[in-house]
Design a protein around this motif. Structure first.
Motif, PDB file in Angstrom:
ATOM      1  N   ARG A   2       0.810  -1.222   0.000  1.00 56.80           N
ATOM      2  CA  ARG A   2       0.000   0.000   0.000  1.00 56.80           C
ATOM      3  C   ARG A   2       0.841   1.268   0.000  1.00 56.80           C
ATOM      4  O   ARG A   2       0.485   2.257  -0.644  1.00 56.80           O
ATOM      5  CB  ARG A   2      -0.926  -0.009   1.216  1.00 56.80           C
ATOM      6  N   ASP A   3       1.963   1.269   0.675  1.00 56.87           N
ATOM      7  CA  ASP A   3       2.732   2.493   0.880  1.00 56.87           C
ATOM      8  C   ASP A   3       4.077   2.530   0.150  1.00 56.87           C
ATOM      9  O   ASP A   3       4.605   3.603  -0.109  1.00 56.87           O
ATOM     10  CB  ASP A   3       2.991   2.710   2.376  1.00 56.87           C
ATOM     11  N   GLU A   4       4.653   1.357  -0.151  1.00 54.64           N
ATOM     12  CA  GLU A   4       5.999   1.320  -0.704  1.00 54.64           C
ATOM     13  C   GLU A   4       6.058   0.430  -1.937  1.00 54.64           C
ATOM     14  O   GLU A   4       5.203  -0.434  -2.144  1.00 54.64           O
ATOM     15  CB  GLU A   4       6.997   0.796   0.343  1.00 54.64           C
ATOM     16  N   ALA A   5       7.104   0.661  -2.746  1.00 54.92           N
ATOM     17  CA  ALA A   5       7.358  -0.177  -3.921  1.00 54.92           C
ATOM     18  C   ALA A   5       8.861  -0.350  -4.076  1.00 54.92           C
ATOM     19  O   ALA A   5       9.620   0.625  -4.012  1.00 54.92           O
ATOM     20  CB  ALA A   5       6.765   0.448  -5.176  1.00 54.92           C
ATOM     21  N   LEU A   6       9.287  -1.583  -4.250  1.00 51.92           N
ATOM     22  CA  LEU A   6      10.692  -1.895  -4.508  1.00 51.92           C
ATOM     23  C   LEU A   6      10.810  -2.320  -5.963  1.00 51.92           C
ATOM     24  O   LEU A   6      10.155  -3.277  -6.401  1.00 51.92           O
ATOM     25  CB  LEU A   6      11.174  -3.023  -3.583  1.00 51.92           C
ATOM     26  N   LYS A  38       8.253   4.277 -12.968  1.00 54.74           N
ATOM     27  CA  LYS A  38       7.819   4.930 -11.730  1.00 54.74           C
ATOM     28  C   LYS A  38       6.415   5.522 -11.855  1.00 54.74           C
ATOM     29  O   LYS A  38       5.666   5.589 -10.884  1.00 54.74           O
ATOM     30  CB  LYS A  38       8.797   6.046 -11.352  1.00 54.74           C
ATOM     31  N   SER A  39       6.065   5.972 -13.079  1.00 52.76           N
ATOM     32  CA  SER A  39       4.766   6.613 -13.272  1.00 52.76           C
ATOM     33  C   SER A  39       3.624   5.618 -13.424  1.00 52.76           C
ATOM     34  O   SER A  39       2.464   6.018 -13.564  1.00 52.76           O
ATOM     35  CB  SER A  39       4.808   7.522 -14.506  1.00 52.76           C
ATOM     36  N   SER A  40       3.927   4.325 -13.404  1.00 50.01           N
ATOM     37  CA  SER A  40       2.880   3.312 -13.493  1.00 50.01           C
ATOM     38  C   SER A  40       1.902   3.482 -12.327  1.00 50.01           C
ATOM     39  O   SER A  40       2.263   3.909 -11.231  1.00 50.01           O
ATOM     40  CB  SER A  40       3.494   1.915 -13.461  1.00 50.01           C
ATOM     41  N   THR A  41       0.651   3.128 -12.569  1.00 49.70           N
ATOM     42  CA  THR A  41      -0.360   3.240 -11.511  1.00 49.70           C
ATOM     43  C   THR A  41      -0.032   2.342 -10.315  1.00 49.70           C
ATOM     44  O   THR A  41      -0.546   2.558  -9.222  1.00 49.70           O
ATOM     45  CB  THR A  41      -1.747   2.855 -12.048  1.00 49.70           C
ATOM     46  N   LEU A  42       0.839   1.360 -10.518  1.00 50.97           N
ATOM     47  CA  LEU A  42       1.245   0.503  -9.405  1.00 50.97           C
ATOM     48  C   LEU A  42       2.091   1.255  -8.387  1.00 50.97           C
ATOM     49  O   LEU A  42       2.172   0.857  -7.222  1.00 50.97           O
ATOM     50  CB  LEU A  42       2.050  -0.696  -9.930  1.00 50.97           C
ATOM     51  N   HIS A  43       2.748   2.341  -8.826  1.00 50.66           N
ATOM     52  CA  HIS A  43       3.749   2.993  -7.985  1.00 50.66           C
ATOM     53  C   HIS A  43       3.404   4.430  -7.605  1.00 50.66           C
ATOM     54  O   HIS A  43       4.193   5.078  -6.930  1.00 50.66           O
ATOM     55  CB  HIS A  43       5.102   2.973  -8.703  1.00 50.66           C
ATOM     56  N   ARG A  44       2.285   4.929  -8.048  1.00 54.87           N
ATOM     57  CA  ARG A  44       1.936   6.322  -7.785  1.00 54.87           C
ATOM     58  C   ARG A  44       1.664   6.541  -6.297  1.00 54.87           C
ATOM     59  O   ARG A  44       1.036   5.717  -5.649  1.00 54.87           O
ATOM     60  CB  ARG A  44       0.711   6.723  -8.614  1.00 54.87           C
ATOM     61  N   LYS A  72       3.616   6.399  -3.850  1.00 55.61           N
ATOM     62  CA  LYS A  72       4.284   5.442  -2.972  1.00 55.61           C
ATOM     63  C   LYS A  72       5.758   5.809  -2.837  1.00 55.61           C
ATOM     64  O   LYS A  72       6.340   6.452  -3.716  1.00 55.61           O
ATOM     65  CB  LYS A  72       4.155   4.015  -3.515  1.00 55.61           C
ATOM     66  N   ILE A  73       6.348   5.369  -1.738  1.00 54.24           N
ATOM     67  CA  ILE A  73       7.791   5.523  -1.552  1.00 54.24           C
ATOM     68  C   ILE A  73       8.484   4.462  -2.408  1.00 54.24           C
ATOM     69  O   ILE A  73       8.235   3.264  -2.247  1.00 54.24           O
ATOM     70  CB  ILE A  73       8.174   5.364  -0.071  1.00 54.24           C
ATOM     71  N   ILE A  74       9.344   4.897  -3.335  1.00 53.26           N
ATOM     72  CA  ILE A  74       9.954   3.972  -4.285  1.00 53.26           C
ATOM     73  C   ILE A  74      11.423   3.754  -3.939  1.00 53.26           C
ATOM     74  O   ILE A  74      12.182   4.701  -3.747  1.00 53.26           O
ATOM     75  CB  ILE A  74       9.829   4.503  -5.729  1.00 53.26           C
ATOM     76  N   LYS A  75      11.800   2.502  -3.856  1.00 50.72           N
ATOM     77  CA  LYS A  75      13.194   2.121  -3.663  1.00 50.72           C
ATOM     78  C   LYS A  75      13.645   1.309  -4.868  1.00 50.72           C
ATOM     79  O   LYS A  75      12.841   0.606  -5.493  1.00 50.72           O
ATOM     80  CB  LYS A  75      13.358   1.308  -2.376  1.00 50.72           C
ATOM     81  N   ILE A  76      14.934   1.389  -5.183  1.00 49.40           N
ATOM     82  CA  ILE A  76      15.463   0.728  -6.374  1.00 49.40           C
ATOM     83  C   ILE A  76      16.644  -0.145  -5.984  1.00 49.40           C
ATOM     84  O   ILE A  76      17.509   0.259  -5.202  1.00 49.40           O
ATOM     85  CB  ILE A  76      15.887   1.766  -7.435  1.00 49.40           C
ATOM     86  N   ASP A  77      16.674  -1.355  -6.546  1.00 49.60           N
ATOM     87  CA  ASP A  77      17.783  -2.272  -6.299  1.00 49.60           C
ATOM     88  C   ASP A  77      18.029  -3.058  -7.587  1.00 49.60           C
ATOM     89  O   ASP A  77      17.201  -3.051  -8.515  1.00 49.60           O
ATOM     90  CB  ASP A  77      17.451  -3.213  -5.139  1.00 49.60           C
ATOM     91  N   SER A  78      19.168  -3.735  -7.647  1.00 49.09           N
ATOM     92  CA  SER A  78      19.494  -4.524  -8.836  1.00 49.09           C
ATOM     93  C   SER A  78      18.782  -5.870  -8.782  1.00 49.09           C
ATOM     94  O   SER A  78      18.493  -6.407  -7.705  1.00 49.09           O
ATOM     95  CB  SER A  78      21.007  -4.732  -8.940  1.00 49.09           C
ATOM     96  N   LEU A  79      18.510  -6.419  -9.943  1.00 52.42           N
ATOM     97  CA  LEU A  79      17.805  -7.690 -10.064  1.00 52.42           C
ATOM     98  C   LEU A  79      18.802  -8.843 -10.030  1.00 52.42           C
ATOM     99  O   LEU A  79      19.756  -8.879 -10.815  1.00 52.42           O
ATOM    100  CB  LEU A  79      16.998  -7.725 -11.373  1.00 52.42           C
ATOM    101  N   GLY A  80      18.572  -9.771  -9.123  1.00 53.93           N
ATOM    102  CA  GLY A  80      19.438 -10.944  -9.037  1.00 53.93           C
ATOM    103  C   GLY A  80      18.869 -12.115  -9.806  1.00 53.93           C
ATOM    104  O   GLY A  80      18.081 -11.955 -10.744  1.00 53.93           O
ATOM    105  N   ASN A  81      19.272 -13.340  -9.406  1.00 55.03           N
ATOM    106  CA  ASN A  81      18.803 -14.542 -10.099  1.00 55.03           C
ATOM    107  C   ASN A  81      17.598 -15.189  -9.439  1.00 55.03           C
ATOM    108  O   ASN A  81      17.003 -16.108  -9.990  1.00 55.03           O
ATOM    109  CB  ASN A  81      19.934 -15.581 -10.171  1.00 55.03           C
TER     110      ASN A  81
END
Length: 696
Positions: free
Chosen positions: A560-564, A585-591, A593-602
């Protein structure tokens, strides 16, 4: 709201309801035709008894309204490709190459990778067809094409991209609104033949002559592009940086030919033809001359939708001005809108159409309220006060639509418009004078120098205004329900104050008893606040989503409040990386919300859902057998052996993979009985839902 009782507004409203029904509800053409003819017969029958019988009056009014609703619906439905047997979409095979012949008709601004045109499709496998398609040529191709080229290619007509991620721009839907129902990526080795038709109309020849004359006049690059946009409607030569500066400063409407420019040209033409009033029937002759010249101007500029609606509206206004009738601007707007929507019903859904009419209505309703609050005594101050109130009224009117479609609002719009609008008539007048001199061969070096100097200074000033990014409000999102409630509040409030504002020096605002307009505005405000509270209180479940991104991989983990955001954009350059991240970031999924970014692993694990990623390295880490497997960045693997080894229940391919790889994987999964999903086909994929399906 007495003016809402006039027949033209009721008829227009009924017709527009029909357009909305046809666009958003599935209704067959047979049903619509039955309703159309039934309502027509009932109205014809009841009209003979409606004079003296109240029941038949109601019946006649209702039948006419239903007839208009059905007329609007059938006008939309009948233009859909499904009901046009000769439309190319009824003769093309999805994903298969065919022999296609088309003629280029309109050139668009190129993007970073392609030159783009609209074209009329003439033949598909030798069958005579109709319809428009989007044509894309690689910029790297040495051959340059132009309007008038007819090409025969061995290629396929594909669909444009739709809403791949929630909140993305739906390009396929946009093209359908302008009757473009497919696109062709043309490679040189797929071109079978080409020819060029020199049979141009006199309008096209005149436009080219004017463009060439301006290019050879000595105008510098930036002033040249601006004048071509202002007068000829050709924005291809306007630098992207100038367009961005004008947009961020809130004056992009200066570059886009619209009602503002047509209104200025109307006043110039009226001033130049005032001498016709001295002759017999001079007012009618002046009206005819002005209207003819306005439509010639529209033809020269290419008859864009904005010019078409503006010239149509101002044609009605020109007649009213020259026959000394106090024609209501609302009547002119309604008549012009009705006529335009009869010709092209899809105009109602064009953003430009909505912004144009909203701005004019706001000026008519709101500007008098603002202007009459203060009555300057000095003419110079009064002139700028009028411009200021017109600008503010127009911006108030279009602000909700701007936020709904573009999610930003220029805070310095008033400053930019106050600087440009007073001198815009002078710039347009001098530009038209320059074109006239160039056509007649009259020396015009002094005009060129004046325009170069003034337009270069305008660009510098607008650049400075647009550079103040702290005044550009971005990232504001409103829903359709909120948009409707805002306009209900604005219109009701404007109608309440419209007749209560007085020009008295002692009493600027004369308040009346509260009316139903005020009550409606209050109800709209309460509903808006309630809807906002409902959205905030509404619980939103946590989600794990594979997003669609060309040349990149993105997995969103949100609550509800955050997106990674777990991203892998290593194949993109820095510019494209930033643009892609902003879009995600502008997707309705992330509006909101507090957005954090990390690299994608396996591996990605979220509650009971576990996702294993195989990237271009082809390395499969871990000994567990994953239920869901994500293929990323086109790994060169033997998928049949991977399925045998890992036995996944679902395999997902995202937008980072080559399309031919995705097609091959899809075939393999079909043979092995494994579910295969591609974000190219379905867009963003919510893995929580897939997990439920697996467990069930």
């Amino acid at each position: 709201m007495k003016w809402l009782g006039y027949p033209i507004y009721r008829l227009l409203l009924a017709y527009m309801i029909g357009l909305l029904i046809a666009m958003y509800l599935q209704i067959t053409i047979d049903t619509t035709i039955i309703i159309l003819f039934t309502s027509f017969l009932i109205s014809c029958f009841s009209i003979f008894f409606s004079r003296n019988n109240f029941f038949f009056k109601i019946l006649f009014s209702t039948a006419v309204m239903v007839f208009l609703i059905a007329l609007g619906a059938i006008n939309v439905i009948s233009k859909m490709p499904f009901y046009q047997s000769q439309h190319f979409s009824n003769h093309t095979l999805d994903g298969e190459n065919q022999i296609i012949t088309f003629q280029l008709t309109d050139q668009l601004n190129p993007n970073d990778y392609n030159d783009r045109f609209y074209a009329h499709v003439k033949y598909v496998d030798g069958i005579n067809v109709t319809g428009k398609a989007l044509i894309l040529f690689k910029k790297s191709d040495s051959v340059r094409y132009q309007i008038g080229h007819t090409l025969t290619v061995y290629d396929d007509i594909s669909d444009a991209s739709d809403e791949r991620n929630p909140g993305d721009f739906n390009y396929k839907e946009y093209l359908a609104l302008i009757d473009v129902y497919g696109q062709i990526y043309v490679d040189d080795d797929h071109i079978l033949s080409q020819s060029f038709s020199k049979n141009e109309s006199w309008i096209i020849r005149l436009r080219k002559q004017l463009m060439d004359s301006l290019a050879a006049s000595g105008l510098k690059e930036k002033p040249l592009g601006i004048i071509q946009a202002l007068i000829l409607g050709q924005r291809n030569n306007v630098e992207a940086s100038i367009t961005k500066s004008f947009r961020d400063a809130g004056v992009i409407h200066i570059l886009a030919l619209s009602g503002l420019h047509v209104g200025i040209i109307l006043l110039i033409l009226r001033w130049l033809t005032n001498w016709l009033k001295a002759i017999k029937n001079g007012r009618w002759i002046q009206s005819v001359v002005i209207i003819i010249l306005l439509w010639v101007f529209a033809l020269i500029t290419g008859m864009s939708p904005s010019i078409l609606r503006a010239v149509t509206m101002f044609s009605f206004i020109a007649i009213g001005m020259n026959v000394n009738r106090k024609t209501s601007i609302f009547h002119s707007l309604a008549l012009s809108a009705f006529l335009l929507l009869l010709i092209n019903p899809k105009l109602l859904f064009h953003v430009g159409f909505q912004l144009s009419y909203t701005a004019v209505i706001a000026i008519v309703l709101i500007q008098p309220i603002l202007y009459n609050l203060i009555k300057p005594r000095w003419k110079v101050i009064d002139y700028f006060w009028q411009i200021g109130t017109v600008t503010v009224a127009a911006q108030i009117g279009v602000a909700p639509l701007s936020l709904f479609y573009f999610h930003q609002f220029p805070g310095l719009f008033l400053l930019g418009n106050m600087l440009l609008l007073p001198i815009l008539p002078i710039i347009i007048g001098l530009s038209i004078l320059l074109l006239s001199f160039l056509l007649l061969g009259i020396p015009s070096s002094w005009l060129v120098k004046s325009l170069n100097f003034s337009l270069e200074w305008i660009v510098i000033i607008i650049d400075e205004i647009s550079s103040q990014e702290q005044f550009i409000v971005k990232g504001i999102y409103i829903d359709l329900i909120e948009l409707i409630l805002i306009y209900v509040f604005m219109i009701s409030s404007a109608l309440f104050f419209y007749r209560t504002v007085r020009r008295s020096r002692r009493e600027r605002v004369l308040m009346k008893q509260p009316s139903y307009n005020l009550h409606i505005a209050i109800i709209a405000t309460i509903c808006f606040i309630g809807f906002q509270s409902f959205k905030k209180m509404k619980s939103e479940s946590s989600r794990l989503v594979v997003m669609h991104q060309a040349s990149g991989s993105v997995i969103s983990v949100s609550n509800r409040d955050e997106a990674l955001l777990l991203i892998d954009f290593h194949t993109m350059d820095s510019t494209r990386n930033v643009a892609a991240l902003e879009r995600i970031k502008s997707s309705t999924l992330h509006r909101n919300k507090i957005i954090k970014i990390d690299s994608l692993g396996n591996k990605v694990k979220f509650t009971d859902t576990e996702l294993t990623i195989i990237d271009e390295s082809g390395v499969m880490l871990g000994s567990t057998k994953p239920a869901i497997l994500l293929l990323s960045h086109s790994p060169q693997i033997h998928l049949d052996k991977v399925i045998t080894s890992l036995n996944p229940q679902i395999i997902i391919a995202d937008g980072s993979n080559y399309r031919n790889y995705v097609s091959r994987w899809k075939t393999t999964c079909k043979k092995r009985g494994v579910s295969f999903i591609s974000t190219y086909d379905v867009g963003a994929i919510t893995l929580n839902h897939l997990e439920v399906d697996i467990q069930n």
